[in-house]
Motif scaffolding. Structure first.
Motif, mmCIF file in Angstrom:
data_model
loop_
_atom_site.group_PDB
_atom_site.id
_atom_site.type_symbol
_atom_site.label_atom_id
_atom_site.label_comp_id
_atom_site.label_asym_id
_atom_site.label_seq_id
_atom_site.Cartn_x
_atom_site.Cartn_y
_atom_site.Cartn_z
ATOM 1 N N VAL A 59 -1.299 -0.202 6.509
ATOM 2 C CA VAL A 59 -2.331 0.657 5.982
ATOM 3 C C VAL A 59 -2.103 1.448 4.999
ATOM 4 O O VAL A 59 -2.966 2.054 4.271
ATOM 5 N N ALA A 60 -0.877 1.265 4.363
ATOM 6 C CA ALA A 60 -0.622 2.079 3.194
ATOM 7 C C ALA A 60 -0.926 1.424 2.092
ATOM 8 O O ALA A 60 -0.814 1.710 0.716
ATOM 9 N N LEU A 61 -1.490 0.022 2.304
ATOM 10 C CA LEU A 61 -1.772 -0.980 1.095
ATOM 11 C C LEU A 61 -2.989 -0.644 0.386
ATOM 12 O O LEU A 61 -3.908 -0.504 1.071
ATOM 13 N N ASP A 62 -2.995 -0.139 -0.721
ATOM 14 C CA ASP A 62 -4.179 0.004 -1.655
ATOM 15 C C ASP A 62 -4.719 -1.406 -2.037
ATOM 16 O O ASP A 62 -4.307 -2.134 -2.588
ATOM 17 N N ARG A 63 -5.873 -1.786 -1.325
ATOM 18 C CA ARG A 63 -6.788 -2.879 -1.387
ATOM 19 C C ARG A 63 -7.068 -3.380 -2.860
ATOM 20 O O ARG A 63 -7.234 -4.374 -3.097
ATOM 21 N N GLU A 64 -7.612 -2.333 -3.298
ATOM 22 C CA GLU A 64 -8.322 -2.637 -4.640
ATOM 23 C C GLU A 64 -7.224 -3.032 -5.705
ATOM 24 O O GLU A 64 -7.588 -3.765 -6.345
ATOM 25 N N ARG A 65 -6.196 -2.187 -5.731
ATOM 26 C CA ARG A 65 -5.029 -2.464 -6.711
ATOM 27 C C ARG A 65 -3.897 -3.289 -6.218
ATOM 28 O O ARG A 65 -3.092 -3.675 -6.819
ATOM 29 N N MET A 66 -4.014 -3.497 -4.897
ATOM 30 C CA MET A 66 -2.767 -4.402 -4.271
ATOM 31 C C MET A 66 -1.584 -3.876 -4.556
ATOM 32 O O MET A 66 -0.579 -4.671 -4.900
ATOM 33 N N CYS A 67 -1.475 -2.756 -4.173
ATOM 34 C CA CYS A 67 -0.172 -1.942 -4.558
ATOM 35 C C CYS A 67 -0.109 -0.894 -3.313
ATOM 36 O O CYS A 67 -0.829 -0.335 -2.589
ATOM 37 N N CYS A 68 1.006 -0.405 -3.071
ATOM 38 C CA CYS A 68 1.588 0.874 -2.236
ATOM 39 C C CYS A 68 0.806 2.013 -2.644
ATOM 40 O O CYS A 68 1.100 2.603 -3.707
ATOM 41 N N SER A 69 -0.187 2.600 -1.654
ATOM 42 C CA SER A 69 -0.738 3.823 -1.756
ATOM 43 C C SER A 69 0.301 5.156 -1.762
ATOM 44 O O SER A 69 -0.061 6.279 -2.060
ATOM 45 N N ILE A 70 1.257 4.833 -1.161
ATOM 46 C CA ILE A 70 2.361 5.814 -0.766
ATOM 47 C C ILE A 70 3.693 5.605 -1.290
ATOM 48 O O ILE A 70 4.897 5.862 -0.879
ATOM 49 N N TYR A 71 3.738 4.942 -2.483
ATOM 50 C CA TYR A 71 4.953 4.268 -3.288
ATOM 51 C C TYR A 71 6.016 5.326 -3.353
ATOM 52 O O TYR A 71 7.285 4.887 -3.147
ATOM 53 N N GLU A 72 5.799 6.325 -3.833
ATOM 54 C CA GLU A 72 6.950 7.650 -3.833
ATOM 55 C C GLU A 72 7.498 7.984 -2.544
ATOM 56 O O GLU A 72 8.542 8.373 -2.442
#
Length: 103
Positions: A59-72
């Protein structure tokens, strides 16, 4: 991770070109991890894990950018999963093999 310091890292691999197959793996949340609470779930054994969407993606995957939305704030397991590293390569190979078997 600096690829100059770790020769096992494949520098041709970039998360921005990937299907983010690692984002479908189960992720155990360990003591000291601090992802936002609304991204958490509990598995059948009662362990705290990163939640999955109905389609199996984190659920933390940013689907538009295909990256972690909570990376830090991502869990230790995710921080240790090096882009282009051995685990990454194995998951990508498994992903390709499964995709080919479904054709």
């Amino acid at each position: 991770m600096d690829t100059d310091l770790d020769p096992t890292i494949d520098p041709t691999v970039a998360c921005s070109d990937c299907q983010a197959c690692c984002c479908q793996l189960p992720v155990l949340v360990l003591p000291g991890d601090a992802p936002p609470e609304h991204f958490l779930d509990e598995d059948d054994q009662g362990y705290l894990i990163m939640a999955k969407a109905d389609d199996g993606w984190c659920v933390a995957l940013d689907r538009e950018r295909m990256c972690c939305s909570i990376y830090e704030q991502r869990p230790f397991v995710c921080r240790e999963f090096a882009m282009g590293g051995g685990d990454c390569g194995q998951v990508r190979d498994d992903w390709r093999r499964i995709a080919l078997s479904l054709q």
